[in-house]
Design an enzyme around this catalytic site. Structure first.
Site, short mmCIF file in Angstrom:
data_model
loop_
_atom_site.label_atom_id
_atom_site.label_comp_id
_atom_site.label_asym_id
_atom_site.label_seq_id
_atom_site.Cartn_x
_atom_site.Cartn_y
_atom_site.Cartn_z
N MET A 7 10.78 -27.90 13.95
CA MET A 7 10.30 -28.26 15.29
C MET A 7 10.77 -29.68 15.67
O MET A 7 10.24 -30.28 16.59
CB MET A 7 8.77 -28.16 15.34
N HIS A 65 12.47 -32.54 6.06
CA HIS A 65 13.38 -31.60 6.73
C HIS A 65 14.79 -31.71 6.14
O HIS A 65 15.48 -30.71 5.92
CB HIS A 65 13.48 -31.91 8.22
N GLN A 76 2.34 -20.86 5.11
CA GLN A 76 3.41 -20.40 6.00
C GLN A 76 4.54 -19.76 5.19
O GLN A 76 5.07 -18.71 5.57
CB GLN A 76 3.94 -21.60 6.80
N SER A 97 5.24 -35.69 7.23
CA SER A 97 4.91 -34.76 8.31
C SER A 97 5.14 -35.45 9.64
O SER A 97 4.89 -36.65 9.78
CB SER A 97 3.43 -34.35 8.21
P1 AMP Z 1 8.19 -28.36 11.03
O1 AMP Z 1 9.26 -29.10 11.80
O2 AMP Z 1 6.98 -29.16 10.75
O3 AMP Z 1 7.91 -26.99 11.61
O4 AMP Z 1 8.82 -28.09 9.60
C1 AMP Z 1 10.05 -27.42 9.47
C2 AMP Z 1 10.27 -27.09 8.01
O5 AMP Z 1 10.25 -28.29 7.24
C3 AMP Z 1 9.17 -26.20 7.44
O6 AMP Z 1 9.76 -25.26 6.56
C4 AMP Z 1 8.30 -27.17 6.71
O7 AMP Z 1 7.58 -26.60 5.63
C5 AMP Z 1 9.32 -28.16 6.19
N1 AMP Z 1 8.70 -29.44 5.88
C6 AMP Z 1 7.93 -30.21 6.69
N2 AMP Z 1 7.47 -31.29 6.02
C7 AMP Z 1 7.96 -31.20 4.76
C8 AMP Z 1 7.83 -32.00 3.59
N3 AMP Z 1 7.11 -33.13 3.56
N4 AMP Z 1 8.48 -31.60 2.48
C9 AMP Z 1 9.20 -30.45 2.46
N5 AMP Z 1 9.36 -29.66 3.54
C10 AMP Z 1 8.74 -30.01 4.67
#
Ligand code: AMP
Length: 292
Positions: free
Chosen positions: A40, A47, A165, A197
């Site tokens: 996102m 990421h 998820q 995050s």
């Molecule tokens: P998001 O942009 O929050 O939807 O995350 C996109 C992808 O990045 C998802 O597969 C998340 O699980 C992964 N992700 C987000 N934060 C982390 C993190 N701290 N460590 C590993 N993967 C992450």
């Protein structure tokens, strides 16, 4: 510096499904394997670790940035969600991503969201985060299914940060017999333990200083389990640690890694999952525990 320069790619960007397919099909016709990293945006090192993992799995890495309205509840942070496209593009390029898919809401939901076919993974979508965020995992499963069909990658990478998820997606891919391998990537953390995050950016400096308490609470629960405490006592230790730090727990629960059912005393492969509010920000984290 050298390593980022070595991996730096010319990042292409497409906004429409037709152009995306054209590009990916050309790679596939040349015998190349395709990895996909859906996001996102507002990218951070977590990421980027998915993009790096993708590079080890495939010849080409496609990332998407799409803030999916279908997975946000009415009172959630859809409008406030951070959008940092220029920085995201730079980071993707430096990390060796080949193609950014940046669809509009209209491209993904051309008939509008209300008439969109939905993908529901029953059971696992209704517990933990799904109980607190009704409809969230239907939104996630639907958009991930669509994105996988649009990109048609060989492998797709997801973070273990969003452990529930990841399980929802594994199940959907299995149930719908989608020809893609799902790979989970370990959680990237700040030096004080806080899981990275995009939502950490909402925290005030005071809240940010308290935020590692979520990770500490998982560790307290882990230690209690390893010390042989019953599961309910271990959960209590974690919840107490959250309370003591001033975080408002949504849940902290010890589950079976395999299916997120409540763990029993016989189970050995466990995961501690927690969600807590810090002010108005909801943070999640988890930790796996393998008992002897
Ligand atoms: P998001 O942009 O929050 O939807 O995350 C996109 C992808 O990045 C998802 O597969 C998340 O699980 C992964 N992700 C987000 N934060 C982390 C993190 N701290 N460590 C590993 N993967 C992450």
């Amino acid at each position: 510096m050298l390593s980022t320069a070595q991996h730096s790619t010319h990042l292409m960007q497409v906004e429409h499904i037709a152009e995306l397919r054209e590009r990916v099909q050309a790679w596939r016709a040349a015998g190349e394997r395709i990895a996909f990293v859906p996001t996102m945006g507002n990218l951070h090192a977590g990421h980027l670790s998915l993009v790096r993992a993708g590079r080890t799995q495939a010849d080409r890495v496609v990332a998407s940035i799409f803030v999916n309205p279908l997975q946000f509840g009415a009172n959630e942070d859809l409008d406030a969600y951070p959008r940092t496209l220029d920085a995201d593009r730079r980071q993707l390029s430096e990390t060796g991503c080949d193609l950014l898919f940046l669809p509009s809401v209209r491209e993904v939901y051309p008939r509008g969201q209300d008439t969109q076919t939905r993908v529901e993974v029953p059971g696992i979508s209704d517990i933990l985060c799904g109980a607190s965020r009704p409809g969230h995992f239907v939104g996630v499963a639907t958009v991930v299914c669509k994105l996988l069909n649009m990109v048609q990658p060989d492998v797709a990478l997801f973070g273990e940060k969003d452990f529930q998820q990841l399980l929802v997606i594994r199940r959907l891919v299995e149930d719908l017999a989608m020809p893609v391998e799902i790979i989970g990537v370990p959680i990237a953390r700040e030096s004080d333990g806080l899981a990275m995050s995009s939502r950490n950016g909402y925290l005030t400096p005071e809240e940010r200083a308290l935020a590692p308490a979520l990770y500490q609470a998982l560790k307290a629960t882990d230690e209690a389990l390893r010390a042989g405490e019953p599961i309910a006592r271990a959960e209590r230790a974690g919840l107490d640690a959250l309370d003591a730090a001033g975080l408002r727990p949504d849940y902290l629960s010890v589950r079976r890694t395999e299916d997120l059912d409540p763990a029993g005393s016989e189970d050995r492969a466990l995961v501690i999952l927690a969600a807590a509010y810090l002010g108005r920000t909801r943070l999640i984290d988890n930790r796996r525990v393998a008992l002897e």
